[in-house]
Design a protein around this motif. Sequence first.
Motif, mmCIF file in Angstrom:
data_model
loop_
_atom_site.group_PDB
_atom_site.id
_atom_site.type_symbol
_atom_site.label_atom_id
_atom_site.label_comp_id
_atom_site.label_asym_id
_atom_site.label_seq_id
_atom_site.Cartn_x
_atom_site.Cartn_y
_atom_site.Cartn_z
ATOM 1 N N UNK A 159 0.880 -1.180 0.000
ATOM 2 C CA UNK A 159 0.000 0.000 0.000
ATOM 3 C C UNK A 159 0.916 1.229 0.000
ATOM 4 N N UNK A 160 1.545 1.501 -1.167
ATOM 5 C CA UNK A 160 2.620 2.497 -1.178
ATOM 6 C C UNK A 160 2.192 3.870 -0.697
ATOM 7 N N UNK A 161 0.903 4.210 -0.872
ATOM 8 C CA UNK A 161 0.474 5.552 -0.499
ATOM 9 C C UNK A 161 0.588 5.787 1.013
ATOM 10 N N UNK A 162 0.333 4.744 1.816
ATOM 11 C CA UNK A 162 0.337 4.989 3.261
ATOM 12 C C UNK A 162 0.842 3.815 4.095
ATOM 13 N N UNK A 163 1.711 2.973 3.503
ATOM 14 C CA UNK A 163 2.215 1.810 4.265
ATOM 15 C C UNK A 163 2.921 2.260 5.548
ATOM 16 N N UNK B 221 4.002 0.161 12.592
ATOM 17 C CA UNK B 221 3.952 -0.329 13.978
ATOM 18 C C UNK B 221 3.132 -1.624 14.071
ATOM 19 N N UNK B 222 2.089 -1.733 13.213
ATOM 20 C CA UNK B 222 1.287 -2.970 13.189
ATOM 21 C C UNK B 222 2.158 -4.122 12.672
ATOM 22 N N UNK B 223 2.966 -3.818 11.649
ATOM 23 C CA UNK B 223 3.858 -4.859 11.106
ATOM 24 C C UNK B 223 4.856 -5.307 12.177
ATOM 25 N N UNK C 111 6.421 -0.881 0.786
ATOM 26 C CA UNK C 111 6.289 -0.143 -0.487
ATOM 27 C C UNK C 111 6.053 1.340 -0.233
ATOM 28 N N UNK C 112 6.545 2.150 -1.161
ATOM 29 C CA UNK C 112 6.349 3.602 -1.054
ATOM 30 C C UNK C 112 6.458 4.210 -2.448
ATOM 31 N N UNK C 113 5.929 5.426 -2.595
ATOM 32 C CA UNK C 113 6.142 6.196 -3.814
ATOM 33 C C UNK C 113 7.209 7.241 -3.494
#
Length: 341
Positions: free
Chosen positions: A266-270, A275-277, A290-292
């Motif tokens: 979810x590159x927009x807001x991973x 913290x959940x990960x 992932x990120x943009x």
Amino acid sequence: MTLAAKVPLKHAQEVKGFLMEHRLFDPQHGFRKDSSSIFFPISKKLGLKKSFPYIEFVDVELDILDRKKNLRATLSQSLSKEELAVLRRAFDIMGTIAIIEIPPEAVKKERLIAETILKLQKNVKTVLKKSGIHDTEFRTQPMEYVAGVNTKETVHREHGVMLKLDVEKVYFSPRLSTERARIASQVKPGESVLVMFSGCAPYPCVIAKNTKAKEVLGIELNPLGHKYGLENIRLNKIRNVTLINGDVKDIVPELKRKFDRIVMPLPKSAGDFLDVAFSASKKGTIIHFYAFEEEGKFDAAEKRVLAACKKAGVKCKILRTVKCGQHAPHVFRICVDFKIL
Ligand SMILES: C[S@@+](CC[C@H](N)C(=O)[O-])C[C@H]1O[C@@H](n2cnc3c(N)ncnc32)[C@H](O)[C@@H]1O
């Protein structure tokens, strides 16, 4: 690398006919020849060896078809220079559906463009056009019917899996196929893998079909994406994938368990979910974040990972950062692979 059927040249025609009839061609790639064989790009091996025992399955480098060039060349007779200039981007094909972008200057010619695609791409039965942007929570994009069979549902094939989806109501990008293969190639036998934001389950299905992972768990917020995901694990006869419909922030803490690998597409807001990960990680867990990012600024994503780790009191090692697609001019989708220490 692409899965290909290596066929002696003298048998090329008969195998080609079979591949077309059974829709086994991988439409994203072109074929290649050497002095004795032809390499056909295929989406799966189904029944091929039985019908043609001389076939070898190999992973080879094949050219990605330049559909845009092909389309522009064919339309050059019927569109003006200005109209041709606005056919900026290559179009995507998901299963039997081609998705095009028609800028306002070319709206009057959209039917002609769509009909030309239907003629050029024999596997395409429907042409839709994008009519908005991916700004929803589900990352979906409105689409309008232009030509061919009027449907938005299709079955896309990649890496030996079938993925059924409604291309308007569920996010999916065929352009991430190589990235999914990259992740699957790292999965070791016996791993338990968490795929956050699993959509119609392309990552879970590709990982489950192509690795010896013990189990893959996918979590998706979009109820329709989740429904297609369930259908896809049935379609592909996969037994080690579990899918849950809900918000990663609610579901992961309820699981009260740790994974060997976590994928965060979810590159927009991973970044909001790191913290959940961490809460589902243990020593040795590998996270694909992932990120943009703009060209030349990829280290910004690494810095975000390092800052989140520091804040959570977690030690990590960045393994690599890879470019996995273009998002906008000069902006790329990247993946930071890192290990929890
Ligand atoms: C960029 S798409 C990727 C989907 C899929 N993994 C793929 O590669 O096709 C991101 C997905 O995350 C889902 N999503 C967004 N926020 C979520 C959340 N908080 N919990 C679970 N899923 C979420 C969206 O509905 C969307 O399907």
